[in-house]
Write an enzyme that holds these catalytic residues in place. Structure first.
Site, PDB file in Angstrom:
ATOM      1  N   GLU A 137       0.916  -1.138   0.122  1.00 52.72           N
ATOM      2  CA  GLU A 137       0.074   0.174  -0.552  1.00 52.72           C
ATOM      3  C   GLU A 137       0.731   1.024   0.029  1.00 52.72           C
ATOM      4  O   GLU A 137       2.102   1.783   0.655  1.00 52.72           O
ATOM      5  CB  GLU A 137      -0.830   0.119   0.805  1.00 52.72           C
ATOM      6  CG  GLU A 137      -2.452   0.578   1.336  1.00 52.72           C
ATOM      7  CD  GLU A 137      -2.872   0.603   2.451  1.00 52.72           C
ATOM      8  OE1 GLU A 137      -3.389   1.643   2.760  1.00 52.72           O
ATOM      9  OE2 GLU A 137      -3.002  -0.846   3.263  1.00 52.72           O
ATOM     10  N   ARG A 159       6.171 -12.783   9.881  1.00 49.49           N
ATOM     11  CA  ARG A 159       6.995 -11.833   9.301  1.00 49.49           C
ATOM     12  C   ARG A 159       8.170 -11.224  10.074  1.00 49.49           C
ATOM     13  O   ARG A 159       8.097 -12.255  11.119  1.00 49.49           O
ATOM     14  CB  ARG A 159       5.602 -10.434  10.106  1.00 49.49           C
ATOM     15  CG  ARG A 159       5.865 -10.239  11.288  1.00 49.49           C
ATOM     16  CD  ARG A 159       4.404  -9.585  11.246  1.00 49.49           C
ATOM     17  NE  ARG A 159       4.569  -8.003  11.284  1.00 49.49           N
ATOM     18  CZ  ARG A 159       3.675  -7.400  10.763  1.00 49.49           C
ATOM     19  NH1 ARG A 159       2.965  -8.184   9.455  1.00 49.49           N
ATOM     20  NH2 ARG A 159       4.341  -6.001  10.038  1.00 49.49           N
ATOM     21  N   LYS A 207       4.676   0.170  11.180  1.00 49.02           N
ATOM     22  CA  LYS A 207       4.949   1.842  10.435  1.00 49.02           C
ATOM     23  C   LYS A 207       4.636   2.903  11.535  1.00 49.02           C
ATOM     24  O   LYS A 207       5.132   4.369  11.772  1.00 49.02           O
ATOM     25  CB  LYS A 207       3.801   1.579   9.746  1.00 49.02           C
ATOM     26  CG  LYS A 207       3.882   2.150   8.386  1.00 49.02           C
ATOM     27  CD  LYS A 207       2.753   1.848   7.344  1.00 49.02           C
ATOM     28  CE  LYS A 207       2.940   0.844   6.338  1.00 49.02           C
ATOM     29  NZ  LYS A 207       2.026   0.587   5.335  1.00 49.02           N
TER      30      LYS A 207
HETATM   31  P1  ATP Z   1       0.414  -1.584   6.818  1.00 44.49           P
HETATM   32  O1  ATP Z   1      -0.579  -2.934   6.836  1.00 44.49           O
HETATM   33  O2  ATP Z   1       0.098  -1.248   8.990  1.00 44.49           O
HETATM   34  O3  ATP Z   1      -0.054  -0.495   6.258  1.00 44.49           O
HETATM   35  P2  ATP Z   1       2.827  -3.235   6.074  1.00 44.49           P
HETATM   36  O4  ATP Z   1       3.474  -2.382   6.548  1.00 44.49           O
HETATM   37  O5  ATP Z   1       1.598  -4.182   5.869  1.00 44.49           O
HETATM   38  O6  ATP Z   1       1.500  -2.022   6.704  1.00 44.49           O
HETATM   39  P3  ATP Z   1       1.422  -3.476   2.773  1.00 44.49           P
HETATM   40  O7  ATP Z   1       2.337  -2.171   2.565  1.00 44.49           O
HETATM   41  O8  ATP Z   1       0.471  -3.614   3.222  1.00 44.49           O
HETATM   42  O9  ATP Z   1       2.292  -2.699   4.798  1.00 44.49           O
HETATM   43  O10 ATP Z   1       3.006  -4.555   3.091  1.00 44.49           O
HETATM   44  C1  ATP Z   1       3.350  -4.994   1.793  1.00 44.49           C
HETATM   45  C2  ATP Z   1       3.427  -6.604   1.988  1.00 44.49           C
HETATM   46  O11 ATP Z   1       4.737  -6.511   3.172  1.00 44.49           O
HETATM   47  C3  ATP Z   1       2.228  -6.741   2.823  1.00 44.49           C
HETATM   48  O12 ATP Z   1       1.940  -8.489   1.563  1.00 44.49           O
HETATM   49  C4  ATP Z   1       2.634  -7.826   3.672  1.00 44.49           C
HETATM   50  O13 ATP Z   1       2.470  -8.585   4.074  1.00 44.49           O
HETATM   51  C5  ATP Z   1       4.133  -7.273   3.961  1.00 44.49           C
HETATM   52  N1  ATP Z   1       5.197  -7.457   5.243  1.00 44.49           N
HETATM   53  C6  ATP Z   1       4.920  -6.423   5.475  1.00 44.49           C
HETATM   54  N2  ATP Z   1       5.711  -6.206   7.040  1.00 44.49           N
HETATM   55  C7  ATP Z   1       6.423  -7.668   6.955  1.00 44.49           C
HETATM   56  C8  ATP Z   1       7.366  -8.121   7.884  1.00 44.49           C
HETATM   57  N3  ATP Z   1       7.400  -7.730   8.884  1.00 44.49           N
HETATM   58  N4  ATP Z   1       7.980  -9.222   7.484  1.00 44.49           N
HETATM   59  C9  ATP Z   1       7.352  -9.881   5.970  1.00 44.49           C
HETATM   60  N5  ATP Z   1       7.052  -8.927   5.473  1.00 44.49           N
HETATM   61  C10 ATP Z   1       5.646  -7.950   5.442  1.00 44.49           C
HETATM   62 MG    MG Z   2      -0.430  -4.309   5.055  1.00 44.23          MG
END
Ligand code: ATP
Ligand code: MG
Length: 601
Positions: free
Chosen positions: A63, A298, A308
């Site tokens: 996102e 994760r 974030k």
């Molecule tokens: P939010 O959902 O709070 O906006 P997010 O970190 O999930 O934050 P996204 O842009 O939705 O942000 O993440 C993109 C991809 O990165 C998703 O597929 C998510 O699962 C993956 N991702 C995010 N944080 C981690 C992590 N700590 N380890 C592995 N994958 C991650």
């Molecule tokens: Mg997310």
């Protein structure tokens, strides 16, 4: 675990259960009959096209509402890595279905970060860079299909009523009084929602599944809401927007994704993911086989925060100097600090892909960096804490060249020269007036080698009025120059590095260290009083950045932004990509040569 040709403590690549799934699917030919229109599309679009040349399709779907961090790197390397390993493609998809929140700045930084990690959405003549907001027409059409097939209805309860009727983990929910609305009535309302006839929140479109389901996510989840907001891509065309849980599976299916990989918190959403795609495939809207959602744990790392919200707080409250601060675990920060993309790859291979939540020691990350940089980086000489050494028997205006190897592991990278003269900078710690036990470098009466140069014998030192040593004196042994026949005639135990005072490049060097001084910032610790609540900001390391002026060998003046070297005996340093000027680079310490944390802590 170590094998004969791996140093101890060097873990082998860890297990990756998703590879096993992909290999089983390939062996079974599960995806072999899919067609691919050359772009995202419905069942009809793809059916008219040839078979998909890609054996699998994965995607990284950020996102664009923030900067990527180390956790995202795990997801990026996993998804792009699988596609590359198995003859597939990986799509970069901006999940921009939520209006208002996205910004171009984030889109640009995500593109840069993915490229920096060495990943490409351009594979085998395809460019798989997508924006989910381009699928809004299909999403609305699919929602209308669900209404007409009796799988969705417009609910007109208030938000409070909906919440109250949703039930709890232990109690089933209650059907909405609008659940029995006819498809025709729901369709009329949904069309009018799209036409902008109602304010935000007046109605909502819900999937019709089961209000008594033990999985709350299946209790008629909301799929479309009214939102009068301008979208950065579609402008004011829409005033209804899909919910993430409705949009995401559809994006995957339109793009022919075979393995939709996400983090564990989406596990409870998988039944809805499958339910939705099944209904749409039954209706002939989506091609089979449908994408399969697979969850992994994760990445969690000690000494950093990967949330974030916390990262935003660190930047907004100016605990760091911006999103690309080299101390932040963002990918822009990592790049600026001088971490290596290959180091990320090695680290992620070692961490592996599992379903178990775990906290990875930051040392493992740093060790992967050291291992990659030891192999890739040329050596240079830098004196970080300069003290003057005067060679009293060396002529005042004479200089000579010393040959220095660029990379001890790669002789093919050749040598360069460094000027040697009467006055040199050495590390202050390499002289002790009264030597402690075992000290082998310079102290009065002792001989040591100036690496690549001569053997010198220390004769004494000058002090200022406070007794501080300001210069060290010595004499050199003319027949002992490194690389000449007499070099080994005198045996010494100490070896030190140096830079000619007349030629040195005095540079700003930033010694970066961990941003937090404890492994789990903000977490309660043993012995904490029950009422004590910790704040992660209290665990910031006050010494995470030290600015020094170092004396560098002259060739470092020409370092280009992002060029990285091993400064002998010190660690790996990169020319800062923001503050370096042509002919005047400043350097960031990416990582020290050895881990000093495990021992000190
Ligand atoms: P939010 O959902 O709070 O906006 P997010 O970190 O999930 O934050 P996204 O842009 O939705 O942000 O993440 C993109 C991809 O990165 C998703 O597929 C998510 O699962 C993956 N991702 C995010 N944080 C981690 C992590 N700590 N380890 C592995 N994958 C991650
Ligand atoms: Mg997310």
């Amino acid at each position: 675990m170590s094998s004969p040709n791996q140093p101890a403590n060097t873990p082998a690549p860890a297990a990756n259960f998703i590879k096993n799934i992909v290999e089983a699917d390939l062996a079974a030919g599960k995806h072999a009959q899919r067609h691919w229109a050359g772009h995202p599309g419905t069942a009809a679009d793809h059916a008219a096209a040839p078979l998909d040349a890609a054996k699998i399709r994965t995607r990284f779907p950020p996102e664009p509402n923030g900067y990527l961090h180390f956790g995202h790197a795990k997801s990026i390397l996993l998804n792009f890595g699988l596609a590359q390993a198995y003859g597939g493609r990986c799509h970069l998809r901006f999940d921009d279905t939520n209006p208002e929140k996205e910004e171009q700045e984030y889109v640009d930084s995500i593109i840069d970060a993915v490229k920096w990690l060495g990943c490409s959405w351009e594979q085998a003549g395809e460019t798989n860079l997508y924006q989910a907001s381009n699928y809004f027409d299909w999403m609305a059409q699919f929602a209308e299909y669900l209404i007409s097939a009796g799988h969705a209805y417009v609910d007109s309860q208030s938000a409070d009523e909906m919440r109250a009727n949703r039930g709890t983990l232990t109690q089933p929910g209650k059907d909405s009084p609008f659940r029995t609305r006819s498809a025709a009535e729901s369709m009329d309302l949904f069309k009018r929602m799209q036409a902008g006839e109602f304010p935000d929140g007046a109605h909502i479109l819900r999937a019709k599944i089961d209000m008594a389901s033990p999985n709350i996510n299946l209790r008629d989840p909301a799929i479309y809401r009214i939102r009068h907001a301008t979208h950065h891509n579609t402008g004011d065309k829409w005033c209804v927007y899909p919910m993430y849980t409705f949009a995401h599976p559809i994006e995957d299916a339109l793009e022919n994704i075979t393995h939709s990989i996400c983090t564990l918190e989406f596990e409870d959403q998988r039944p809805f993911y499958d339910w939705l795609l099944e209904r749409l495939a039954e209706g002939g809207l989506l091609q089979r086989p449908l994408p399969q959602q697979i969850e992994f744990s994760r990445l969690n790392l000690t000494y950093v925060v990967l949330s974030k919200r916390k990262l935003i707080q660190l930047v907004d409250e100016k605990h760091v100097e911006g999103w690309d601060d080299p101390r932040l675990p963002t990918l822009v920060g990592a790049r600026r600090r001088g971490y290596s993309a290959d180091g990320f790859r090695l680290f992620m291979d070692r961490v592996g892909v599992t379903k178990n939540d775990s906290l990875i020691d930051y040392v493992l990350f740093e060790d992967a960096m050291r291992e990659v940089m030891n192999e890739s980086d040329q050596r240079r000489v830098a004196v970080l804490d300069p003290l003057k050494l005067i060679i009293d028997n060396y002529p005042e205006s004479q200089f000579e060249d010393c040959a220095v190897t660029n990379h001890p592991l790669h002789p093919e990278l050749g040598t360069r020269t460094m000027p040697f003269g009467r006055e040199l900078w050495i590390e202050a710690e390499d002289f002790q007036e009264v030597p402690e036990k075992g000290f082998r470098r310079l102290f009065p009466g002792n001989k040591a080698r100036l690496k690549y140069g001569y053997i010198v014998e220390c004769t004494g030192c000058d002090k200022d009025e406070n007794g501080k040593v300001v210069a060290v004196h010595c004499t050199y042994l003319p027949d002992t120059k490194s690389g000449t026949p007499g070099a080994d005639s005198v045996k010494v135990k100490g070896n030190l590095h140096w830079v000619s005072v007349a030629h040195a490049y005095p540079a700003e060097v930033r010694l970066y260290d961990r941003l937090f001084s404890v492994p789990a910032p903000g977490a309660r610790r043993e012995g904490d009083a029950p009422e004590l609540e910790r704040n992660f900001l209290d665990d910031l390391n006050p010494a995470s950045k030290t600015l020094i002026t170092a004396q560098l060998e002259p060739s470092l003046k020409d370092a280009l932004p992002e060029q990285r070297f091993q400064f002998e005996r010190h660690g790996y340093f990169a020319a800062d990509r923001v503050d370096s000027k042509a002919g005047a680079p400043v350097f960031n310490r990416a990582v020290t040569l050895k881990d000093s944390w495990g021992k000190a802590g």
